[in-house]
Design a protein around this motif. Structure first.
Motif, PDB file in Angstrom:
ATOM      1  N   SER A  90       0.822  -1.207   0.000  1.00  0.00           N
ATOM      2  CA  SER A  90       0.000   0.000   0.000  1.00  0.00           C
ATOM      3  C   SER A  90       0.860   1.263   0.000  1.00  0.00           C
ATOM      4  O   SER A  90       0.446   2.302  -0.510  1.00  0.00           O
ATOM      5  CB  SER A  90      -0.936   0.003   1.198  1.00  0.00           C
ATOM      6  N   SER A  91       2.079   1.204   0.566  1.00  0.00           N
ATOM      7  CA  SER A  91       2.924   2.395   0.615  1.00  0.00           C
ATOM      8  C   SER A  91       3.678   2.624  -0.688  1.00  0.00           C
ATOM      9  O   SER A  91       4.137   3.723  -0.949  1.00  0.00           O
ATOM     10  CB  SER A  91       3.914   2.289   1.773  1.00  0.00           C
ATOM     11  N   PHE A  92       3.822   1.613  -1.502  1.00  0.00           N
ATOM     12  CA  PHE A  92       4.574   1.743  -2.749  1.00  0.00           C
ATOM     13  C   PHE A  92       3.647   2.179  -3.863  1.00  0.00           C
ATOM     14  O   PHE A  92       2.721   1.463  -4.225  1.00  0.00           O
ATOM     15  CB  PHE A  92       5.240   0.407  -3.096  1.00  0.00           C
ATOM     16  N   ASP A  93       3.885   3.355  -4.400  1.00  0.00           N
ATOM     17  CA  ASP A  93       3.073   3.880  -5.484  1.00  0.00           C
ATOM     18  C   ASP A  93       3.955   4.022  -6.719  1.00  0.00           C
ATOM     19  O   ASP A  93       4.760   4.950  -6.816  1.00  0.00           O
ATOM     20  CB  ASP A  93       2.462   5.228  -5.084  1.00  0.00           C
ATOM     21  N   LEU A  94       3.835   3.083  -7.639  1.00  0.00           N
ATOM     22  CA  LEU A  94       4.690   3.049  -8.822  1.00  0.00           C
ATOM     23  C   LEU A  94       4.467   4.267  -9.712  1.00  0.00           C
ATOM     24  O   LEU A  94       5.418   4.820 -10.260  1.00  0.00           O
ATOM     25  CB  LEU A  94       4.444   1.764  -9.610  1.00  0.00           C
ATOM     26  N   ARG A  95       3.252   4.728  -9.833  1.00  0.00           N
ATOM     27  CA  ARG A  95       2.973   5.880 -10.699  1.00  0.00           C
ATOM     28  C   ARG A  95       3.661   7.136 -10.172  1.00  0.00           C
ATOM     29  O   ARG A  95       4.222   7.915 -10.934  1.00  0.00           O
ATOM     30  CB  ARG A  95       1.472   6.104 -10.807  1.00  0.00           C
ATOM     31  N   LYS A  96       3.623   7.328  -8.854  1.00  0.00           N
ATOM     32  CA  LYS A  96       4.266   8.498  -8.262  1.00  0.00           C
ATOM     33  C   LYS A  96       5.773   8.422  -8.453  1.00  0.00           C
ATOM     34  O   LYS A  96       6.408   9.417  -8.801  1.00  0.00           O
ATOM     35  CB  LYS A  96       3.917   8.590  -6.775  1.00  0.00           C
ATOM     36  N   GLU A  97       6.344   7.235  -8.241  1.00  0.00           N
ATOM     37  CA  GLU A  97       7.782   7.070  -8.417  1.00  0.00           C
ATOM     38  C   GLU A  97       8.181   7.340  -9.866  1.00  0.00           C
ATOM     39  O   GLU A  97       9.182   8.007 -10.125  1.00  0.00           O
ATOM     40  CB  GLU A  97       8.206   5.653  -8.015  1.00  0.00           C
ATOM     41  N   MET A  98       7.415   6.825 -10.810  1.00  0.00           N
ATOM     42  CA  MET A  98       7.725   7.040 -12.225  1.00  0.00           C
ATOM     43  C   MET A  98       7.581   8.519 -12.599  1.00  0.00           C
ATOM     44  O   MET A  98       8.357   9.052 -13.390  1.00  0.00           O
ATOM     45  CB  MET A  98       6.823   6.179 -13.106  1.00  0.00           C
ATOM     46  N   ALA A  99       6.593   9.201 -12.037  1.00  0.00           N
ATOM     47  CA  ALA A  99       6.420  10.622 -12.308  1.00  0.00           C
ATOM     48  C   ALA A  99       7.598  11.417 -11.761  1.00  0.00           C
ATOM     49  O   ALA A  99       8.081  12.351 -12.415  1.00  0.00           O
ATOM     50  CB  ALA A  99       5.110  11.112 -11.704  1.00  0.00           C
TER      51      ALA A  99
END
Length: 153
Positions: A90-99
């Motif tokens: 739940s804490s890992f947000d791939l979209r935010k990291e990629m952005a």
């Protein structure tokens, strides 16, 4: 059992069956095949019941699907959250990291980025954009040799 067969594959199988067996023999072949599948299912169910009865009362809720590696891993990882995988997921947000990575590559500042300047190369070149790729580089001195890579030759 055949969850991944699409409509085109099913039509192809039917056409091949009609061509191989003919329209007269096809109903008999279908009945024989369904009878064979029914007998195999009955045999497997009786074998499962024999195994359950031989194992004893300790294994009365034993499910043979648990022996499937996918099911076993899914059950162990999803049901037992000893490792805290749900919290990590739940804490890992791939979209935010990629952005954030895309903003850093493009030279845009993002809200979570550090206060350091984003484009030091542009400031060093005296231009506001990317470095000029069409401009010729200065020629290296005679003593400067290009790096030698023994594995490349």
């Amino acid at each position: 059992m055949f969850n991944d067969i699409g409509a085109l594959e099913l039509v192809t199988i039917v056409v091949l069956a009609v061509l191989v067996f003919g329209p007269e023999k096809l109903p008999k072949v279908i009945q024989d095949a369904s009878r064979f599948i029914r007998k195999v299912r009955e045999f497997s169910e009786s074998a499962k019941e024999d195994i359950r009865s031989e194992l004893g009362p300790e294994f009365k809720d034993f499910d043979f699907e648990d022996l499937n590696p996918k099911t076993f891993v899914r059950k162990q990882l999803m049901d037992n959250d000893d490792l805290g995988l749900k919290e990590i997921r739940s804490s890992f947000d791939l979209r935010k990291e990629m952005a954030d990575v895309a903003d850093a590559v493009n030279g845009h500042e993002s809200g979570s980025a550090a206060d350091a300047p984003v484009a030091p190369i542009a400031a060093a070149n005296g231009s506001s954009g990317a470095p000029d790729l069409l401009k010729k580089r200065e020629k290296p001195a005679r003593d400067d040799r290009p790096p030698f890579d023994a594995d490349a030759t």
